[in-house]
Scaffold this active site. Structure first.
Site, PDB file in Angstrom:
ATOM      1  N   TYR A 118       0.852  -1.187   0.000  1.00 37.37           N
ATOM      2  CA  TYR A 118       0.000   0.000   0.000  1.00 37.37           C
ATOM      3  C   TYR A 118       0.888   1.237   0.000  1.00 37.37           C
ATOM      4  O   TYR A 118       1.860   1.309   0.746  1.00 37.37           O
ATOM      5  CB  TYR A 118      -0.902   0.015   1.246  1.00 37.37           C
ATOM      6  CG  TYR A 118      -1.667   1.317   1.392  1.00 37.37           C
ATOM      7  CD1 TYR A 118      -2.946   1.440   0.871  1.00 37.37           C
ATOM      8  CD2 TYR A 118      -1.082   2.419   2.016  1.00 37.37           C
ATOM      9  CE1 TYR A 118      -3.624   2.643   0.968  1.00 37.37           C
ATOM     10  CE2 TYR A 118      -1.763   3.625   2.113  1.00 37.37           C
ATOM     11  CZ  TYR A 118      -3.035   3.729   1.586  1.00 37.37           C
ATOM     12  OH  TYR A 118      -3.706   4.920   1.676  1.00 37.37           O
ATOM     13  N   GLU A 206      -3.726   7.521  -3.897  1.00 38.36           N
ATOM     14  CA  GLU A 206      -3.604   6.242  -3.196  1.00 38.36           C
ATOM     15  C   GLU A 206      -3.379   5.117  -4.194  1.00 38.36           C
ATOM     16  O   GLU A 206      -4.156   4.945  -5.136  1.00 38.36           O
ATOM     17  CB  GLU A 206      -4.889   5.985  -2.404  1.00 38.36           C
ATOM     18  CG  GLU A 206      -4.797   4.823  -1.455  1.00 38.36           C
ATOM     19  CD  GLU A 206      -6.109   4.596  -0.723  1.00 38.36           C
ATOM     20  OE1 GLU A 206      -7.125   4.306  -1.380  1.00 38.36           O
ATOM     21  OE2 GLU A 206      -6.121   4.712   0.509  1.00 38.36           O
TER      22      GLU A 206
END
Ligand code: ADP
Ligand code: MG
Length: 398
Positions: A118, A206
């Protein structure tokens, strides 16, 4: 403003962020053509909606158990997946149970995934800095990681004067357990992301997952890119990517009338002038045991037309069971507001309790206009009185 995954990837690729080849499609035939142009042997067909969790989502009325992101191994299967997605409603943890209709899909090359990580950039208000967040728990909702195992989230706040430095990147790369040439690739990747974030006035970028491939490359498999609306005027090309069909219709309508409207989950519609007063109004509704259905700042110079539009917006929300109008007549005169409220209530044939609290210039005249209107308007003397009355009226009406 939010854009689709494929648009985010196009934007980021210009800054040197590594992405796979792919193409957008609006019909199964287009999807097949994109797949042929890309060449196989593996393709991924991805629903494009402004919400995440697509892979684990499901389509309404589809019992196949397949989600909004599908890995396929032939051009025919690309067509079939496209057919199963386009025009269907995809429900994910982020869409709410009503889901979102898929109107376009992205056909992308398949990828040999070794690890899913991530990586996110956002503005951390507590440090007033752009902060890079990274985690080994890629592919999962980061909110869930933050909740269950916060120690697995690494954070580096970037000094705006210094900007992103190689050591920031190395610190995160080592924290993610990257080794060898993966480290250099990660530093380059993060630097590109930071540059894009700053240049384009983003509020969130993101990448979840950021994958490490079998041959040690780092690639963005997903991209969520949000922009600061206040800076869009200097990014016309970004603004052109807006997909209004993905946005809340009431919020769009509000924006067209320069009304500051944000839909919430409660049942008390609020019409207030001034953002601070609107916040206070929402708080006090909570204090009296109900929840606001919206935030709505009609602004300082609310005219009769704007008040009417605001009323229609509030009433377009089926959850609204009562309305609280809280206006402070400073520059505006209370009698003008009262005329606006009365006209609007007549025009929209109001069918829920309406409580109005007016204060300020010409307040007595304003109250008189409402009292003489013949409409069932409940007048309130102060903020607490108004909140109490609207909550009570809604309970009685139910
Ligand atoms: P969402 O976050 O909305 O579920 P993603 O784009 O993150 O959508 O895709 C979900 C999962 O599908 C990823 O975590 C990854 O495992 C897989 N995936 C996505 N794109 C590809 C691709 N091009 N090749 C292989 N797997 C992919
Ligand atoms: Mg994702």
């Amino acid at each position: 403003m939010n854009i689709h995954e494929y648009q985010g990837k196009q934007v980021l690729a210009k800054y040197g962020v590594a992405v796979l080849k792919g193409g957008v499609a609006y019909t199964p035939d287009e999807a097949i053509q994109v797949a042929k142009d890309l060449g196989g042997p593996v393709w991924v067909v991805k629903s494009q909606i402004h919400a995440g969790g697509r892979g684990k989502g499901s389509f309404k009325g589809d019992t196949s158990g397949k989600g909004g992101v599908r890995v396929v191994k032939s051009v025919e299967e690309v067509g079939a997946a496209a057919d199963a997605m386009l025009g269907k409603v995809l429900v994910t943890v982020q869409t709410g149970e009503q889901g979102k209709e898929v109107k376009r899909i992205y056909v992308e090359q398949g990828c040999d995934i070794r690890r899913e990580l991530y990586l996110g950039l956002l503005i951390d208000r507590s440090t007033s800095r752009v902060t890079i967040m990274a985690s080994t728990e890629g592919g999962m909702e980061i909110e869930e990681v933050a909740h269950k195992s916060p120690e697995k989230i690494l954070k580096v706040a970037i000094d705006p004067v210094q900007g992103f430095q190689q050591y920031h990147g190395r610190q995160l790369a080592f924290g993610l357990g990257l080794t060898g040439k993966q480290v250099g690739a990660a530093v380059k990747f993060m630097g590109a992301l930071y540059k894009a974030f700053m240049d384009l006035d983003c509020s969130i970028v993101e990448i979840n997952p950021l994958v490490v491939t079998g041959d040690d490359q780092l690639i963005a498999l997903d991209a969520k890119v949000n922009f600061d609306d206040n800076a869009l005027f200097r990014h016309k090309d970004i603004e052109e990517m807006r997909d209004e069909s993905e946005e809340d219709p009431a919020e769009l309508e509000a924006a067209r009338h320069s009304l500051n409207y944000i839909k919430l989950d409660g049942s008390i519609g609020c019409m207030v002038n001034g953002a601070g007063l609107a916040m206070a109004t929402m708080d006090i509704i909570k204090l009296y045991g109900a929840s606001p259905a919206n935030f709505l700042d009609v602004g300082g110079g609310a005219t009769k037309e704007r008040v009417t539009t605001a009323f229609k917006l509030i009433l377009s929300d089926p959850n609204v069971e009562g309305i609280l109008v809280n206006i402070f007549g400073g520059i505006m005169r209370c009698d003008v507001i009262a005329e606006g409220v009365v006209a609007a209530a007549r025009e929209v044939s109001l069918n829920v309790p309406l409580v109005v609290r007016l204060e300020g210039t010409n307040v007595e005249l304003g109250k008189k206009i409402m009292a003489q209107s013949g409409l069932p308007i409940i007048a309130a003397d102060n903020l607490a009185d108004a909140a109490e009355k609207v909550v009570k009226a809604v309970k009685e009406a139910a």
